[in-house]
Design a protein around this motif. Structure first.
Motif, short mmCIF file in Angstrom:
data_model
loop_
_atom_site.label_atom_id
_atom_site.label_comp_id
_atom_site.label_asym_id
_atom_site.label_seq_id
_atom_site.Cartn_x
_atom_site.Cartn_y
_atom_site.Cartn_z
N ASN A 56 51.46 -2.90 -63.92
CA ASN A 56 50.32 -2.74 -63.00
C ASN A 56 49.56 -1.44 -63.27
O ASN A 56 48.33 -1.40 -63.19
CB ASN A 56 50.81 -2.77 -61.55
CG ASN A 56 51.24 -4.15 -61.10
OD1 ASN A 56 50.88 -5.16 -61.71
ND2 ASN A 56 52.01 -4.21 -60.03
N THR A 57 50.28 -0.39 -63.60
CA THR A 57 49.64 0.90 -63.84
C THR A 57 48.74 0.85 -65.07
O THR A 57 47.64 1.43 -65.07
CB THR A 57 50.70 2.00 -64.01
OG1 THR A 57 51.45 2.11 -62.80
CG2 THR A 57 50.05 3.35 -64.32
N TYR A 58 49.20 0.16 -66.12
CA TYR A 58 48.48 0.20 -67.40
C TYR A 58 47.82 -1.13 -67.76
O TYR A 58 47.45 -1.34 -68.91
CB TYR A 58 49.44 0.65 -68.51
CG TYR A 58 50.04 2.00 -68.22
CD1 TYR A 58 49.23 3.15 -68.18
CD2 TYR A 58 51.40 2.14 -67.92
CE1 TYR A 58 49.77 4.39 -67.87
CE2 TYR A 58 51.93 3.39 -67.62
CZ TYR A 58 51.12 4.51 -67.60
OH TYR A 58 51.65 5.74 -67.28
N ASP A 59 47.65 -2.00 -66.77
CA ASP A 59 46.95 -3.28 -66.98
C ASP A 59 47.60 -4.12 -68.07
O ASP A 59 46.93 -4.77 -68.87
CB ASP A 59 45.47 -3.05 -67.32
CG ASP A 59 44.66 -2.56 -66.13
OD1 ASP A 59 44.93 -3.02 -65.01
OD2 ASP A 59 43.77 -1.71 -66.32
N LYS A 60 48.92 -4.14 -68.07
CA LYS A 60 49.67 -4.94 -69.03
C LYS A 60 50.14 -6.24 -68.37
O LYS A 60 49.93 -6.47 -67.17
CB LYS A 60 50.88 -4.16 -69.53
CG LYS A 60 50.54 -2.85 -70.22
CD LYS A 60 49.83 -3.07 -71.54
CE LYS A 60 49.67 -1.77 -72.30
NZ LYS A 60 49.07 -1.97 -73.64
N GLY A 61 50.78 -7.09 -69.15
CA GLY A 61 51.30 -8.34 -68.64
C GLY A 61 52.80 -8.44 -68.79
O GLY A 61 53.41 -7.77 -69.62
N LEU A 65 43.61 -14.97 -62.42
CA LEU A 65 44.89 -14.85 -63.11
C LEU A 65 45.65 -13.62 -62.64
O LEU A 65 45.06 -12.57 -62.37
CB LEU A 65 44.66 -14.74 -64.62
CG LEU A 65 44.13 -15.98 -65.34
CD1 LEU A 65 43.89 -15.66 -66.81
CD2 LEU A 65 45.07 -17.16 -65.20
N SER A 66 46.96 -13.76 -62.56
CA SER A 66 47.84 -12.62 -62.30
C SER A 66 48.41 -12.11 -63.61
O SER A 66 48.60 -12.87 -64.56
CB SER A 66 48.99 -13.05 -61.38
OG SER A 66 50.00 -12.06 -61.34
N ASN A 67 48.71 -10.82 -63.66
CA ASN A 67 49.31 -10.26 -64.86
C ASN A 67 50.81 -10.52 -64.94
O ASN A 67 51.43 -10.25 -65.97
CB ASN A 67 49.04 -8.76 -64.96
CG ASN A 67 49.70 -7.96 -63.86
OD1 ASN A 67 49.82 -8.42 -62.72
ND2 ASN A 67 50.14 -6.76 -64.18
N ILE A 68 51.42 -11.03 -63.86
CA ILE A 68 52.84 -11.34 -63.85
C ILE A 68 52.99 -12.85 -64.03
O ILE A 68 52.61 -13.64 -63.16
CB ILE A 68 53.53 -10.91 -62.54
CG1 ILE A 68 53.14 -9.48 -62.17
CG2 ILE A 68 55.04 -11.06 -62.66
CD1 ILE A 68 53.55 -8.43 -63.18
N GLY A 69 53.53 -13.26 -65.16
CA GLY A 69 53.65 -14.68 -65.48
C GLY A 69 55.09 -15.12 -65.59
O GLY A 69 56.03 -14.35 -65.36
N ALA A 70 55.28 -16.39 -65.97
CA ALA A 70 56.60 -16.99 -66.01
C ALA A 70 56.81 -17.71 -67.33
O ALA A 70 55.88 -18.30 -67.90
CB ALA A 70 56.76 -17.99 -64.86
N VAL A 71 58.05 -17.68 -67.83
CA VAL A 71 58.44 -18.48 -68.98
C VAL A 71 59.04 -19.77 -68.47
O VAL A 71 60.07 -19.76 -67.78
CB VAL A 71 59.45 -17.74 -69.88
CG1 VAL A 71 59.89 -18.64 -71.04
CG2 VAL A 71 58.86 -16.44 -70.41
N ILE A 72 58.40 -20.89 -68.77
CA ILE A 72 58.89 -22.22 -68.40
C ILE A 72 58.77 -23.10 -69.62
O ILE A 72 57.69 -23.25 -70.20
CB ILE A 72 58.09 -22.82 -67.22
CG1 ILE A 72 58.24 -21.93 -65.98
CG2 ILE A 72 58.56 -24.24 -66.94
CD1 ILE A 72 57.44 -22.42 -64.79
N GLY A 73 59.87 -23.70 -70.03
CA GLY A 73 59.89 -24.43 -71.28
C GLY A 73 59.06 -25.70 -71.27
O GLY A 73 59.02 -26.43 -70.27
N ALA A 74 58.41 -25.97 -72.40
CA ALA A 74 57.69 -27.22 -72.57
C ALA A 74 58.63 -28.42 -72.59
O ALA A 74 58.19 -29.56 -72.45
CB ALA A 74 56.89 -27.17 -73.87
N THR A 75 59.91 -28.16 -72.72
CA THR A 75 60.91 -29.23 -72.76
C THR A 75 61.27 -29.74 -71.38
O THR A 75 61.99 -30.74 -71.27
CB THR A 75 62.19 -28.71 -73.46
OG1 THR A 75 62.63 -27.52 -72.78
CG2 THR A 75 61.91 -28.39 -74.92
N VAL A 76 60.81 -29.08 -70.32
CA VAL A 76 61.17 -29.49 -68.96
C VAL A 76 59.90 -29.65 -68.11
O VAL A 76 59.72 -28.96 -67.11
CB VAL A 76 62.15 -28.50 -68.30
CG1 VAL A 76 63.53 -28.62 -68.91
CG2 VAL A 76 61.65 -27.05 -68.43
#
Length: 307
Positions: free
Chosen positions: A148-153, A199-210
């Motif tokens: 959040n401080t440095y505009d990263k994801g 868009l939020s800078n905090i995302g999620a890893v969710i597999g394309a397999t599910v």
């Protein structure tokens, strides 16, 4: 550099949502790299890939483990490639899956998310970092604060693509699946009110397999970007990928690594290998083309036209 969410919006609009995964493994690539003149294959290989994809895609994902496995040569190649990609305005995701408590988590965050101008080393500065939440929410907070401080994801592991993920992520804890609890946590870390409709800078890893689980988890992740590995080699398909989309341009990024770079014939020539990578890029970008349902304007369309 631009904030991560701006990088995503701009680069998806221009290039589509394909992410080139760079997982250097000598057994999967042409043998001519073994004969490179600088004493190690990994630097020339990564530069070759960046030469082939620059101007064609908006994102690369470096899998840290493969570089670490090559020792100092690998770390030098990783640092140089990250600097080069970011200088070319390619969004850089470092897939390091870091996670630890307190001061250690803060040190990881400084290593990968803090710019040199703010006191970081700058050697491995990424635009976005994958993190592991399974030691608890407090272990995520140093990463969230730094992002959040440095505009990263950040991409937080939520429901991963590996077969063994069911052992924990599909178990019930407190009357909810672990993956659902994680998705809710990620959504809450994003400050839903401030990011509503964006868009939020905090995302999620969710597999394309599910895809079925992913579609269910998407309800907790309205403005969050989903990173969806598993297309191709792990069994994910295009229909499943589209099921993970939300309603905002850029809310899904799709990494492909072996499907783009692996060869069966290791004696392929440099020219033929470059042509093969670019042909595969074009195929994946065409397959992933999508128009968001709220409109047909260029701002709502992903077409990957610069294949």
């Amino acid at each position: 550099m631009k904030p991560w969410t701006d990088i995503v919006s701009d680069n998806v609009r221009e290039f589509g949502d394909l992410v080139v995964g760079i997982d250097p493994s000598l057994s999967d690539i042409p043998s001519f790299f073994e004969r490179s003149g600088d004493g190690h294959w990994i630097g020339p290989y990564v530069n070759f890939l960046l030469d082939a994809v620059e101007g064609q895609v908006g994102f690369v994902k470096f899998q840290s483990a493969y570089f670490e496995a090559c020792g100092l040569a690998g770390l030098e190649a990783l640092s140089a490639a990250m600097v080069r990609a970011r200088s070319a305005r390619i969004g850089v995701i470092l897939d390091a899956k870091r996670g630890d408590i307190g001061a250690t988590a803060a040190a990881y965050a400084r290593a990968y998310l803090m710019p040199a101008s703010a006191g970081g080393s700058g050697d491995f500065e990424a635009d976005c970092l994958t993190v592991n939440p399974l030691m608890g929410p407090d272990t995520l907070q140093p990463f969230v604060d730094c992002a959040n401080t440095y505009d990263k994801g950040l991409f937080v592991l939520c429901r991963t693509s590996n077969p063994g993920a069911t052992w924990l992520q599909d178990k019930v804890a407190g009357n909810r699946l672990v993956s659902e609890r994680l998705a809710d946590l990620i959504g809450n870390l994003s400050n839903r009110e401030e990011t509503k409709g964006a868009l939020s800078n905090i995302g999620a890893v969710i597999g394309a397999t599910v895809p079925q689980e992913g579609r269910r988890l998407r309800q907790f992740l309205k403005g969050n970007i989903i990173l969806a590995p598993g297309l191709g080699a792990q069994g994910g398909d295009i229909a499943g990928i589209h099921a993970l989309r939300g309603e905002i341009l850029g809310d899904l990024l799709v990494p492909v690594s072996r499907g783009l770079t692996r060869v069966e014939n290791r004696e392929i020539s440099p020219t033929a290998y470059r042509d093969l990578i670019r042909a595969r890029l074009s195929e994946f970008k065409s397959a992933l083309a999508y128009t968001y349902p709220q409109g047909d304007s260029s701002a709502d369309r992903i077409n990957g036209s610069r294949a």
